[in-house]
Design a protein around this motif. Structure first.
Motif, mmCIF file in Angstrom:
data_model
loop_
_atom_site.group_PDB
_atom_site.id
_atom_site.type_symbol
_atom_site.label_atom_id
_atom_site.label_comp_id
_atom_site.label_asym_id
_atom_site.label_seq_id
_atom_site.Cartn_x
_atom_site.Cartn_y
_atom_site.Cartn_z
ATOM 1 N N GLY A 56 0.818 -1.216 0.000
ATOM 2 C CA GLY A 56 0.000 0.000 0.000
ATOM 3 C C GLY A 56 0.847 1.259 0.000
ATOM 4 O O GLY A 56 0.526 2.244 -0.674
ATOM 5 N N ALA A 57 1.955 1.246 0.735
ATOM 6 C CA ALA A 57 2.844 2.411 0.769
ATOM 7 C C ALA A 57 3.496 2.636 -0.591
ATOM 8 O O ALA A 57 3.609 3.783 -1.057
ATOM 9 C CB ALA A 57 3.914 2.224 1.852
ATOM 10 N N VAL A 58 3.884 1.565 -1.255
ATOM 11 C CA VAL A 58 4.470 1.686 -2.597
ATOM 12 C C VAL A 58 3.422 2.217 -3.576
ATOM 13 O O VAL A 58 3.707 3.115 -4.385
ATOM 14 C CB VAL A 58 5.054 0.333 -3.067
ATOM 15 C CG1 VAL A 58 5.421 0.364 -4.536
ATOM 16 C CG2 VAL A 58 6.266 -0.044 -2.221
ATOM 17 N N ALA A 59 2.213 1.688 -3.497
ATOM 18 C CA ALA A 59 1.142 2.150 -4.385
ATOM 19 C C ALA A 59 0.829 3.626 -4.123
ATOM 20 O O ALA A 59 0.635 4.404 -5.066
ATOM 21 C CB ALA A 59 -0.112 1.303 -4.188
ATOM 22 N N GLY A 60 0.802 4.024 -2.862
ATOM 23 C CA GLY A 60 0.567 5.432 -2.523
ATOM 24 C C GLY A 60 1.680 6.322 -3.046
ATOM 25 O O GLY A 60 1.427 7.416 -3.561
ATOM 26 N N GLY A 61 2.906 5.867 -2.930
ATOM 27 C CA GLY A 61 4.034 6.624 -3.460
ATOM 28 C C GLY A 61 3.945 6.792 -4.971
ATOM 29 O O GLY A 61 4.232 7.867 -5.504
ATOM 30 N N GLN A 62 3.527 5.738 -5.655
ATOM 31 C CA GLN A 62 3.342 5.830 -7.107
ATOM 32 C C GLN A 62 2.234 6.823 -7.452
ATOM 33 O O GLN A 62 2.361 7.582 -8.414
ATOM 34 C CB GLN A 62 3.006 4.464 -7.699
ATOM 35 C CG GLN A 62 4.179 3.546 -7.810
ATOM 36 C CD GLN A 62 3.801 2.214 -8.435
ATOM 37 O OE1 GLN A 62 2.671 1.744 -8.287
ATOM 38 N NE2 GLN A 62 4.740 1.606 -9.127
ATOM 39 N N ASN A 63 1.153 6.808 -6.679
ATOM 40 C CA ASN A 63 0.063 7.763 -6.914
ATOM 41 C C ASN A 63 0.557 9.200 -6.789
ATOM 42 O O ASN A 63 0.243 10.054 -7.620
ATOM 43 C CB ASN A 63 -1.085 7.542 -5.929
ATOM 44 C CG ASN A 63 -1.888 6.307 -6.232
ATOM 45 O OD1 ASN A 63 -1.831 5.755 -7.328
ATOM 46 N ND2 ASN A 63 -2.633 5.858 -5.246
ATOM 47 N N VAL A 64 1.310 9.468 -5.736
ATOM 48 C CA VAL A 64 1.827 10.816 -5.509
ATOM 49 C C VAL A 64 2.800 11.210 -6.615
ATOM 50 O O VAL A 64 2.764 12.336 -7.124
ATOM 51 C CB VAL A 64 2.483 10.921 -4.110
ATOM 52 C CG1 VAL A 64 3.246 12.215 -3.950
ATOM 53 C CG2 VAL A 64 1.427 10.795 -3.034
ATOM 54 N N TYR A 65 3.653 10.274 -7.031
ATOM 55 C CA TYR A 65 4.610 10.555 -8.108
ATOM 56 C C TYR A 65 3.883 10.890 -9.406
ATOM 57 O O TYR A 65 4.219 11.861 -10.078
ATOM 58 C CB TYR A 65 5.537 9.351 -8.301
ATOM 59 C CG TYR A 65 6.449 9.501 -9.490
ATOM 60 C CD1 TYR A 65 7.552 10.341 -9.433
ATOM 61 C CD2 TYR A 65 6.203 8.822 -10.675
ATOM 62 C CE1 TYR A 65 8.391 10.498 -10.519
ATOM 63 C CE2 TYR A 65 7.033 8.969 -11.767
ATOM 64 C CZ TYR A 65 8.125 9.807 -11.685
ATOM 65 O OH TYR A 65 8.939 9.966 -12.764
ATOM 66 N N ARG A 66 2.887 10.081 -9.747
ATOM 67 C CA ARG A 66 2.122 10.345 -10.980
ATOM 68 C C ARG A 66 1.418 11.691 -10.922
ATOM 69 O O ARG A 66 1.375 12.421 -11.915
ATOM 70 C CB ARG A 66 1.099 9.238 -11.210
ATOM 71 C CG ARG A 66 1.699 7.962 -11.698
ATOM 72 C CD ARG A 66 0.605 6.963 -12.037
ATOM 73 N NE ARG A 66 1.144 5.622 -11.943
ATOM 74 C CZ ARG A 66 0.546 4.615 -11.333
ATOM 75 N NH1 ARG A 66 -0.640 4.780 -10.780
ATOM 76 N NH2 ARG A 66 1.104 3.442 -11.295
ATOM 77 N N MET A 67 0.844 12.004 -9.768
ATOM 78 C CA MET A 67 0.142 13.277 -9.628
ATOM 79 C C MET A 67 1.117 14.449 -9.763
ATOM 80 O O MET A 67 0.822 15.429 -10.460
ATOM 81 C CB MET A 67 -0.554 13.328 -8.265
ATOM 82 C CG MET A 67 -1.485 14.490 -8.102
ATOM 83 S SD MET A 67 -2.395 14.317 -6.567
ATOM 84 C CE MET A 67 -1.996 15.854 -5.832
ATOM 85 N N ALA A 68 2.277 14.348 -9.129
ATOM 86 C CA ALA A 68 3.274 15.418 -9.222
ATOM 87 C C ALA A 68 3.788 15.548 -10.647
ATOM 88 O O ALA A 68 3.965 16.663 -11.152
ATOM 89 C CB ALA A 68 4.429 15.135 -8.262
ATOM 90 N N LYS A 69 4.000 14.422 -11.322
ATOM 91 C CA LYS A 69 4.466 14.445 -12.701
ATOM 92 C C LYS A 69 3.427 15.099 -13.608
ATOM 93 O O LYS A 69 3.765 15.893 -14.488
ATOM 94 C CB LYS A 69 4.748 13.011 -13.158
ATOM 95 C CG LYS A 69 5.440 12.912 -14.481
ATOM 96 C CD LYS A 69 5.790 11.468 -14.772
ATOM 97 C CE LYS A 69 6.446 11.341 -16.120
ATOM 98 N NZ LYS A 69 6.762 9.944 -16.438
ATOM 99 N N ARG A 70 2.156 14.787 -13.387
ATOM 100 C CA ARG A 70 1.075 15.384 -14.170
ATOM 101 C C ARG A 70 1.007 16.890 -13.944
ATOM 102 O O ARG A 70 0.812 17.661 -14.875
ATOM 103 C CB ARG A 70 -0.251 14.730 -13.784
ATOM 104 C CG ARG A 70 -1.289 14.754 -14.853
ATOM 105 C CD ARG A 70 -2.554 13.980 -14.489
ATOM 106 N NE ARG A 70 -2.321 12.763 -13.750
ATOM 107 C CZ ARG A 70 -2.898 12.467 -12.582
ATOM 108 N NH1 ARG A 70 -3.724 13.305 -12.019
ATOM 109 N NH2 ARG A 70 -2.644 11.337 -11.970
ATOM 110 N N MET A 71 1.202 17.308 -12.709
ATOM 111 C CA MET A 71 1.164 18.740 -12.391
ATOM 112 C C MET A 71 2.325 19.472 -13.057
ATOM 113 O O MET A 71 2.153 20.566 -13.589
ATOM 114 C CB MET A 71 1.205 18.958 -10.883
ATOM 115 C CG MET A 71 -0.027 18.505 -10.182
ATOM 116 S SD MET A 71 0.248 18.507 -8.432
ATOM 117 C CE MET A 71 -1.008 19.619 -7.929
ATOM 118 N N CYS A 72 3.497 18.865 -13.031
ATOM 119 C CA CYS A 72 4.665 19.497 -13.648
ATOM 120 C C CYS A 72 4.533 19.550 -15.162
ATOM 121 O O CYS A 72 4.905 20.542 -15.777
ATOM 122 C CB CYS A 72 5.941 18.754 -13.269
ATOM 123 S SG CYS A 72 6.397 18.983 -11.546
#
Length: 95
Positions: A56-72
Motif C-alpha cells: 500500500g505504501a508503494v502504491a501510494g508513493g506511485q500515486n503521488v509521483y504520478r500526480m506530481a508528474k502530471r502537475m509538472c
C-alpha cells in the motif's frame, strides 16, 4: 493589510494539492493494511499485514509521483508557449 484575491487563490490551490497528496498516500495504505489484517485473521498468519502495508505504501508513493508528474507536465506547455510567442514576435520585428 489587505490580501489580493490572487494570493488567496494560490493558498487555496496549495492546500488542495497537499490534501490530495495526503489522500493519495493514506487510502492505499489503509485499504491494503485492512486487507492484510483480514487475511491474517482468515489464514491465522501474522506477517501478511506488514506485507500489504508495504504494498500500500508503494502504491501510494506511485500515486503521488504520478500526480506530481502530471502537475509538472501541465505547467511546461505554458512555459513553451511563452517562449514560442516571444520567438514569433522577434520574427515579426526582423521582417
Amino acid at each position: 493589510m489587505k490580501q489580493r484575491k490572487g494570493d488567496e487563490r494560490i493558498v487555496f490551490q496549495s492546500l488542495t494539492m497537499v490534501t490530495q497528496f495526503g489522500i493519495n498516500m493514506i487510502v492505499p495504505i489503509c485499504m491494503m493494511s485492512a486487507f492484510g489484517i483480514w487475511l491474517d485473521g482468515k489464514l491465522g498468519t501474522t506477517w501478511l499485514t506488514i506485507l500489504f502495508f508495504v504494498i500500500g505504501a508503494v502504491a501510494g508513493g506511485q500515486n503521488v509521483y504520478r500526480m506530481a508528474k502530471r502537475m509538472c507536465s501541465a505547467e511546461e506547455p505554458d512555459r513553451g508557449q511563452k517562449i514560442s510567442d516571444e520567438d514569433d514576435r522577434d520574427g515579426e520585428k526582423d521582417e
